[in-house]
Scaffold this motif. Structure first.
Motif, PDB file in Angstrom:
ATOM      1  N   ALA A 111     -30.647 -23.953   4.337  1.00 22.54           N
ATOM      2  CA  ALA A 111     -30.224 -25.357   4.231  1.00 22.54           C
ATOM      3  C   ALA A 111     -30.994 -26.233   5.216  1.00 22.54           C
ATOM      4  O   ALA A 111     -31.395 -27.355   4.878  1.00 22.54           O
ATOM      5  CB  ALA A 111     -28.731 -25.475   4.472  1.00 22.54           C
ATOM      6  N   ILE A 112     -31.230 -25.728   6.418  1.00 25.32           N
ATOM      7  CA  ILE A 112     -31.975 -26.499   7.423  1.00 25.32           C
ATOM      8  C   ILE A 112     -33.424 -26.667   6.985  1.00 25.32           C
ATOM      9  O   ILE A 112     -34.010 -27.742   7.091  1.00 25.32           O
ATOM     10  CB  ILE A 112     -31.858 -25.839   8.811  1.00 25.32           C
ATOM     11  CG1 ILE A 112     -30.435 -25.999   9.348  1.00 25.32           C
ATOM     12  CG2 ILE A 112     -32.864 -26.439   9.787  1.00 25.32           C
ATOM     13  CD1 ILE A 112     -30.164 -25.273  10.647  1.00 25.32           C
ATOM     14  N   ASP A 114     -34.614 -26.530   3.883  1.00 28.39           N
ATOM     15  CA  ASP A 114     -34.686 -27.356   2.675  1.00 28.39           C
ATOM     16  C   ASP A 114     -34.494 -28.842   2.977  1.00 28.39           C
ATOM     17  O   ASP A 114     -34.915 -29.689   2.178  1.00 28.39           O
ATOM     18  CB  ASP A 114     -33.632 -26.910   1.652  1.00 28.39           C
ATOM     19  CG  ASP A 114     -33.982 -25.569   1.026  1.00 28.39           C
ATOM     20  OD1 ASP A 114     -35.134 -25.117   1.191  1.00 28.39           O
ATOM     21  OD2 ASP A 114     -33.092 -24.962   0.385  1.00 28.39           O
ATOM     22  N   SER A 115     -33.876 -29.157   4.106  1.00 27.33           N
ATOM     23  CA  SER A 115     -33.635 -30.557   4.451  1.00 27.33           C
ATOM     24  C   SER A 115     -34.890 -31.237   4.993  1.00 27.33           C
ATOM     25  O   SER A 115     -34.891 -32.446   5.193  1.00 27.33           O
ATOM     26  CB  SER A 115     -32.522 -30.657   5.490  1.00 27.33           C
ATOM     27  OG  SER A 115     -32.977 -30.149   6.727  1.00 27.33           O
ATOM     28  N   LYS A 116     -35.950 -30.477   5.238  1.00 27.99           N
ATOM     29  CA  LYS A 116     -37.234 -31.009   5.739  1.00 27.99           C
ATOM     30  C   LYS A 116     -37.110 -31.675   7.104  1.00 27.99           C
ATOM     31  O   LYS A 116     -37.867 -32.577   7.438  1.00 27.99           O
ATOM     32  CB  LYS A 116     -37.844 -31.998   4.735  1.00 27.99           C
ATOM     33  CG  LYS A 116     -38.036 -31.453   3.347  1.00 27.99           C
ATOM     34  CD  LYS A 116     -39.195 -30.513   3.289  1.00 27.99           C
ATOM     35  CE  LYS A 116     -39.446 -30.166   1.819  1.00 27.99           C
ATOM     36  NZ  LYS A 116     -40.129 -28.931   1.661  1.00 27.99           N
ATOM     37  N   MET A 117     -36.133 -31.231   7.910  1.00 32.92           N
ATOM     38  CA  MET A 117     -36.008 -31.749   9.278  1.00 32.92           C
ATOM     39  C   MET A 117     -37.083 -31.118  10.137  1.00 32.92           C
ATOM     40  O   MET A 117     -37.609 -30.054   9.826  1.00 32.92           O
ATOM     41  CB  MET A 117     -34.635 -31.400   9.854  1.00 32.92           C
ATOM     42  CG  MET A 117     -33.514 -32.153   9.271  1.00 32.92           C
ATOM     43  SD  MET A 117     -32.010 -31.727  10.170  1.00 32.92           S
ATOM     44  CE  MET A 117     -30.821 -32.475   9.125  1.00 32.92           C
ATOM     45  N   ASP A 140     -28.982 -34.306  14.146  1.00 35.86           N
ATOM     46  CA  ASP A 140     -28.985 -34.372  12.683  1.00 35.86           C
ATOM     47  C   ASP A 140     -28.763 -32.992  12.078  1.00 35.86           C
ATOM     48  O   ASP A 140     -28.079 -32.860  11.058  1.00 35.86           O
ATOM     49  CB  ASP A 140     -30.298 -34.962  12.179  1.00 35.86           C
ATOM     50  CG  ASP A 140     -30.440 -36.443  12.494  1.00 35.86           C
ATOM     51  OD1 ASP A 140     -29.398 -37.098  12.738  1.00 35.86           O
ATOM     52  OD2 ASP A 140     -31.584 -36.935  12.499  1.00 35.86           O
ATOM     53  N   LEU A 144     -25.806 -31.804   9.587  1.00 33.57           N
ATOM     54  CA  LEU A 144     -26.092 -31.131   8.318  1.00 33.57           C
ATOM     55  C   LEU A 144     -25.263 -29.861   8.169  1.00 33.57           C
ATOM     56  O   LEU A 144     -24.641 -29.621   7.134  1.00 33.57           O
ATOM     57  CB  LEU A 144     -27.583 -30.791   8.215  1.00 33.57           C
ATOM     58  CG  LEU A 144     -27.967 -29.944   7.016  1.00 33.57           C
ATOM     59  CD1 LEU A 144     -28.058 -30.812   5.778  1.00 33.57           C
ATOM     60  CD2 LEU A 144     -29.258 -29.214   7.255  1.00 33.57           C
TER      61      LEU A 144
END
Length: 161
Positions: A111-112, A114-117, A140, A144
């Motif tokens: 998930a981290i 895929d969030s492109k952070m 952030d 998330l």
């Protein structure tokens, strides 16, 4: 480089106190007088033995209430299937979750990513370490992970600058 850890810890002493509260309540309740209902906590496993299925469900509710009073999340419990004991009696083993298992850790890392952070997440045993260049990015990432629908209670600690 700033970082923090995502962990899942359950205070064993508070679980012991909650189980002791259930034992006290069993001794005082009129509907449990003469019943052979027991609950005990050993090595991250709570064993509940009740005379029948309705009493077992009442004991489960009492355990949930006492855990909530001790400020513990009920999501830290892994409810096993109830089994037949002698006669009509029912037995259930409830495991207290400690640490983040591999599947949940992989889900959080995915998930981290895929969030492109601009943060990196690494699995370290039964916890996760999240690192990034800016504290805002780490905050952030915490938002998330809190937004994910995760049953198990997570704590965010060891926040370093």
């Amino acid at each position: 480089m700033p970082s923090f850890d995502i962990v899942s810890k359950t205070d064993k002493a508070e679980v012991d106190n909650a189980v002791a509260g259930v034992v006290r309540e069993l001794g005082q309740r009129f509907d449990f007088k003469g019943a052979k209902c027991t609950i005990e906590h050993k090595d991250d496993v709570i064993t509940i033995v009740a005379d029948d299925a309705p009493k077992l469900s009442q004991m489960q509710e009492m355990l949930k209430v006492h855990l909530t009073r001790r400020k513990l999340d009920v999501g830290c419990l892994d409810w096993g299937d109830d089994q037949r004991a002698a006669g009509d009696a029912r037995r259930q083993e409830v495991k207290v979750k400690q640490g983040i298992d591999k599947e949940l850790a992989k889900t959080i890392v995915k998930a981290i990513k895929d969030s492109k952070m601009k943060v990196q997440a690494a699995i370290q045993g039964d916890e996760l370490r999240v690192t990034g260049k800016k504290i805002d990015d780490l905050q952030d990432a915490i938002r998330l992970v809190k937004g994910l629908k995760i049953e198990q209670p997570l704590q965010y600690e060891n926040f370093r600058d």
